[in-house]
Design a protein around this motif. Structure first.
Motif, PDB file in Angstrom:
ATOM      1  N   ASN A 141      10.156   6.410  -6.712  1.00 35.76           N
ATOM      2  CA  ASN A 141       9.000   6.479  -7.593  1.00 35.76           C
ATOM      3  C   ASN A 141       8.702   7.913  -7.993  1.00 35.76           C
ATOM      4  N   ASN A 142       8.403   8.110  -9.266  1.00 35.76           N
ATOM      5  CA  ASN A 142       8.211   9.439  -9.813  1.00 35.76           C
ATOM      6  C   ASN A 142       6.862  10.061  -9.474  1.00 35.76           C
ATOM      7  N   GLU A 143       5.935   9.282  -8.910  1.00 36.20           N
ATOM      8  CA  GLU A 143       4.640   9.839  -8.514  1.00 36.20           C
ATOM      9  C   GLU A 143       4.520  10.037  -7.006  1.00 36.20           C
ATOM     10  N   THR A 144       5.009   9.078  -6.244  1.00 32.98           N
ATOM     11  CA  THR A 144       4.812   9.119  -4.791  1.00 32.98           C
ATOM     12  C   THR A 144       6.077   9.417  -4.005  1.00 32.98           C
ATOM     13  N   GLY A 145       7.251   9.257  -4.614  1.00 31.76           N
ATOM     14  CA  GLY A 145       8.505   9.462  -3.902  1.00 31.76           C
ATOM     15  C   GLY A 145       8.954   8.274  -3.078  1.00 31.76           C
ATOM     16  N   THR A 146       8.225   7.178  -3.145  1.00 36.94           N
ATOM     17  CA  THR A 146       8.579   5.984  -2.373  1.00 36.94           C
ATOM     18  C   THR A 146       9.944   5.442  -2.824  1.00 36.94           C
ATOM     19  N   ILE A 147      10.793   5.126  -1.842  1.00 33.71           N
ATOM     20  CA  ILE A 147      12.118   4.556  -2.109  1.00 33.71           C
ATOM     21  C   ILE A 147      12.016   3.033  -2.080  1.00 33.71           C
ATOM     22  N   GLN A 148      12.504   2.404  -3.125  1.00 31.22           N
ATOM     23  CA  GLN A 148      12.463   0.945  -3.192  1.00 31.22           C
ATOM     24  C   GLN A 148      13.664   0.337  -2.450  1.00 31.22           C
ATOM     25  N   ALA A 196      16.081   9.944  -8.112  1.00 33.28           N
ATOM     26  CA  ALA A 196      16.876   9.772  -6.894  1.00 33.28           C
ATOM     27  C   ALA A 196      18.089  10.680  -6.818  1.00 33.28           C
ATOM     28  N   ILE A 197      18.686  10.982  -7.966  1.00 34.14           N
ATOM     29  CA  ILE A 197      19.970  11.689  -7.985  1.00 34.14           C
ATOM     30  C   ILE A 197      19.841  13.082  -7.389  1.00 34.14           C
ATOM     31  N   GLY A 198      20.681  13.348  -6.394  1.00 37.07           N
ATOM     32  CA  GLY A 198      20.661  14.632  -5.710  1.00 37.07           C
ATOM     33  C   GLY A 198      19.659  14.705  -4.580  1.00 37.07           C
ATOM     34  N   LYS A 199      18.839  13.670  -4.435  1.00 38.39           N
ATOM     35  CA  LYS A 199      17.804  13.674  -3.391  1.00 38.39           C
ATOM     36  C   LYS A 199      18.039  12.633  -2.305  1.00 38.39           C
ATOM     37  N   VAL A 200      18.545  11.468  -2.682  1.00 42.82           N
ATOM     38  CA  VAL A 200      18.777  10.400  -1.710  1.00 42.82           C
ATOM     39  C   VAL A 200      20.167   9.813  -1.938  1.00 42.82           C
ATOM     40  N   ASP A 202       3.167   8.874   9.618  1.00 44.55           N
ATOM     41  CA  ASP A 202       3.586   8.378  10.930  1.00 44.55           C
ATOM     42  C   ASP A 202       4.479   7.138  10.822  1.00 44.55           C
ATOM     43  N   ALA A 203       5.032   6.894   9.642  1.00 41.62           N
ATOM     44  CA  ALA A 203       5.896   5.728   9.454  1.00 41.62           C
ATOM     45  C   ALA A 203       7.167   5.861  10.282  1.00 41.62           C
ATOM     46  N   VAL A 204       7.692   4.728  10.711  1.00 43.33           N
ATOM     47  CA  VAL A 204       8.950   4.718  11.443  1.00 43.33           C
ATOM     48  C   VAL A 204      10.089   5.041  10.471  1.00 43.33           C
ATOM     49  N   ASP A 205      10.900   6.050  10.815  1.00 43.38           N
ATOM     50  CA  ASP A 205      12.038   6.456   9.999  1.00 43.38           C
ATOM     51  C   ASP A 205      11.630   6.693   8.540  1.00 43.38           C
ATOM     52  N   PRO A 206      10.678   7.624   8.293  1.00 45.50           N
ATOM     53  CA  PRO A 206      10.173   7.831   6.930  1.00 45.50           C
ATOM     54  C   PRO A 206      11.239   8.302   5.949  1.00 45.50           C
ATOM     55  N   GLU A 207      12.337   8.886   6.440  1.00 50.03           N
ATOM     56  CA  GLU A 207      13.351   9.405   5.530  1.00 50.03           C
ATOM     57  C   GLU A 207      14.112   8.300   4.809  1.00 50.03           C
ATOM     58  N   THR A 208      14.039   7.078   5.297  1.00 51.51           N
ATOM     59  CA  THR A 208      14.660   5.954   4.590  1.00 51.51           C
ATOM     60  C   THR A 208      13.689   5.295   3.622  1.00 51.51           C
ATOM     61  N   LEU A 209      12.423   5.706   3.694  1.00 50.32           N
ATOM     62  CA  LEU A 209      11.384   5.074   2.893  1.00 50.32           C
ATOM     63  C   LEU A 209      10.849   5.960   1.779  1.00 50.32           C
ATOM     64  N   ALA A 210      11.042   7.279   1.886  1.00 48.41           N
ATOM     65  CA  ALA A 210      10.490   8.191   0.886  1.00 48.41           C
ATOM     66  C   ALA A 210      11.450   9.341   0.635  1.00 48.41           C
ATOM     67  N   GLU A 256       0.804  -1.221   0.000  1.00 44.65           N
ATOM     68  CA  GLU A 256       0.000   0.000   0.000  1.00 44.65           C
ATOM     69  C   GLU A 256       0.839   1.275   0.000  1.00 44.65           C
ATOM     70  N   SER A 257       2.121   1.151   0.326  1.00 46.17           N
ATOM     71  CA  SER A 257       3.006   2.313   0.275  1.00 46.17           C
ATOM     72  C   SER A 257       3.758   2.397  -1.049  1.00 46.17           C
ATOM     73  N   GLY A 258       3.587   1.394  -1.912  1.00 46.13           N
ATOM     74  CA  GLY A 258       4.232   1.391  -3.224  1.00 46.13           C
ATOM     75  C   GLY A 258       5.577   0.708  -3.266  1.00 46.13           C
ATOM     76  N   ARG A 259       5.895  -0.088  -2.245  1.00 49.81           N
ATOM     77  CA  ARG A 259       7.192  -0.758  -2.189  1.00 49.81           C
ATOM     78  C   ARG A 259       7.098  -2.205  -2.642  1.00 49.81           C
ATOM     79  N   VAL A 260       8.148  -2.625  -3.345  1.00 49.82           N
ATOM     80  CA  VAL A 260       8.287  -4.014  -3.765  1.00 49.82           C
ATOM     81  C   VAL A 260       8.796  -4.846  -2.595  1.00 49.82           C
ATOM     82  N   ASP A 261       8.265  -6.042  -2.441  1.00 47.09           N
ATOM     83  CA  ASP A 261       8.777  -6.979  -1.436  1.00 47.09           C
ATOM     84  C   ASP A 261       9.951  -7.741  -2.057  1.00 47.09           C
ATOM     85  N   PRO A 262      11.166  -7.609  -1.506  1.00 46.71           N
ATOM     86  CA  PRO A 262      12.305  -8.350  -2.075  1.00 46.71           C
ATOM     87  C   PRO A 262      12.061  -9.843  -2.181  1.00 46.71           C
TER      88      PRO A 262
END
Length: 392
Positions: free
Chosen positions: A150-157, A181-185, A290-298, A124-130
């Motif tokens: 992701n170019n629409e939601t910003g979700t980090i895979q 991602a480049i310059g952002k994460v 309210d996600a835990v450590d959202p900066e690693t996820l988006a 539901e957050s747009g992440r692939v399950d490894p």
């Protein structure tokens, strides 16, 4: 009325210093870099210096940098190049449901030509399950392609985790679309087991029509088209030296300020999400606030929101009258007025997937701009509610 441009995911303004550089180069460096005369040799030296600069910023070797016209070409070269080079009769490719069109449609083209295709679901957050990647790989698999941001939601895979899985299958190559991602994460593509990584200049303050594909040393690709054998035979065509040099400068400036930019943008993102949370008509798509450590996820520069049941073009045009420029979906898909494929893949219904807005910001924005954006969002929602009442 002042215009506020909040559509950096579609394209960022060229950095002023980059504009100056490109303008000067277009006046002075018009020779073909493949020519043998002095002007051609000077042009090639500039391109080679730009290649070394891009390599340094991206943790690559100079020979691993292939210059292209941008993200779409780089993605197609990576995917079709790897598949067509693979010495297999039956070939299998894995992508995710939320890839950019230049990956998703490229994979669909290959499927129409007989390549087996697995499209991975996302949560539901747009992440692939490894683990889904691990289950999908088989002996016929030649490529896994999963985007970084992701170019629409910003979700980090989970690129590192996927790379570790792919590393256990030496016959499989791993491609990552890193355009957003480049310059952002943070990026450590080699350490993560990535073989092919895509970048596009106009997403980080460079010119349109310039990009690159990082090709790990030893990885072989089949070129998309034949020609003059430039770029180690992988990308024929006269080098656009002014654009290439300008891209390398934009990348250097962007990477030098990345840490400061990330923290500033995350602060703006948190503030915008706080504002949106107080507007009951909107819901936030992607990583929950309210996600835990959202900066690693988006990623820090994009917020995706929906007004379920409201046509996005109505909201976009009303915001434009207030001096606010935003978009819906990706710029490549925004004119279709179809529900977002990305949001549908995340399990949202058609109303929510059809009523989404993508807000993405950049270096020119500060907290005052976010406050103004919030005020204008409130005004537009109020106007829309009035229209809805009058239509009943």
């Amino acid at each position: 009325m002042k215009t506020y441009y909040f559509d950096h995911c579609a394209s960022s303004p060229m950095l002023p210093r980059v504009v100056e550089t490109m303008t000067e180069l277009m006046k002075l460096q018009y020779a073909n870099a493949s020519a043998l005369h002095r002007s051609g040799v000077e042009a090639m030296k500039l391109a080679d210096r730009a290649r070394s600069s891009v390599a340094e910023r991206m943790g690559a070797l100079p020979q691993e940098v292939v210059f292209t016209s941008g993200g779409t070409e780089s993605n197609n070269l990576a995917i079709k190049g790897a598949v067509n080079k693979a010495a297999r009769t039956i070939k299998h490719v894995i992508v995710s449901e939320v890839e950019h069109a230049s990956v998703y449609e490229c994979a669909r083209q290959l499927e129409a030509e007989g390549v087996q295709l697995t499209v991975l679901p996302v949560d539901e957050s747009g992440r692939v399950d490894p683990n889904d990647v691990a289950r999908a790989i088989k002996k016929e698999t030649v490529l896994v392609s999963v985007m970084h941001v992701n170019n629409e939601t910003g979700t980090i895979q989970p690129i590192r985790e996927i790379g570790e899985i792919v590393a256990g299958h030496p016959h499989v190559k791993f491609h990552v679309d890193g355009v957003q991602a480049i310059g952002k994460v943070p990026i450590d593509w080699k350490r993560w087991g990535v073989h092919l990584y895509t970048g596009s200049a106009h997403k980080f303050g460079g010119p349109k029509g310039a990009g690159f594909l990082l090709v790990k040393d030893g990885v072989e690709l089949k070129p998309l088209f034949g020609g003059g054998n430039q770029e180690q035979g992988l990308r024929s065509g006269t080098l656009n030296v002014p654009a290439i040099v300008s891209m390398s400068q934009a990348l250097r400036l962007t990477m030098e300020s990345q840490n400061e930019r990330r923290q500033r943008m995350y602060a703006m993102k948190r503030r915008l999400q706080d504002i949106v949370a107080k507007i009951p008509e909107f819901v936030v798509n992607g990583i929950p606030t309210d996600a835990v450590d959202p900066e690693t996820l988006a990623a820090p520069h994009v917020v995706n929101i929906s007004y379920p049941g409201m046509r996005p073009e109505v909201m976009i045009h009303m915001l434009e009258t207030q001096g606010i420029l935003v978009s819906t979906q990706s710029a490549c898909s925004s004119k279709t007025l179809q529900p977002s494929r990305v949001l549908l893949a995340m399990g949202h219904n058609a109303e929510r997937a059809s009523g989404s807005l993508r807000i993405s910001f950049g270096d020119e924005h500060g907290m005052e701009d976010i406050e103004i954006l919030g005020e204008r969002l409130v005004q537009v929602v109020s106007s829309l509610k009035t229209l809805e009442r009058n239509m009943k």
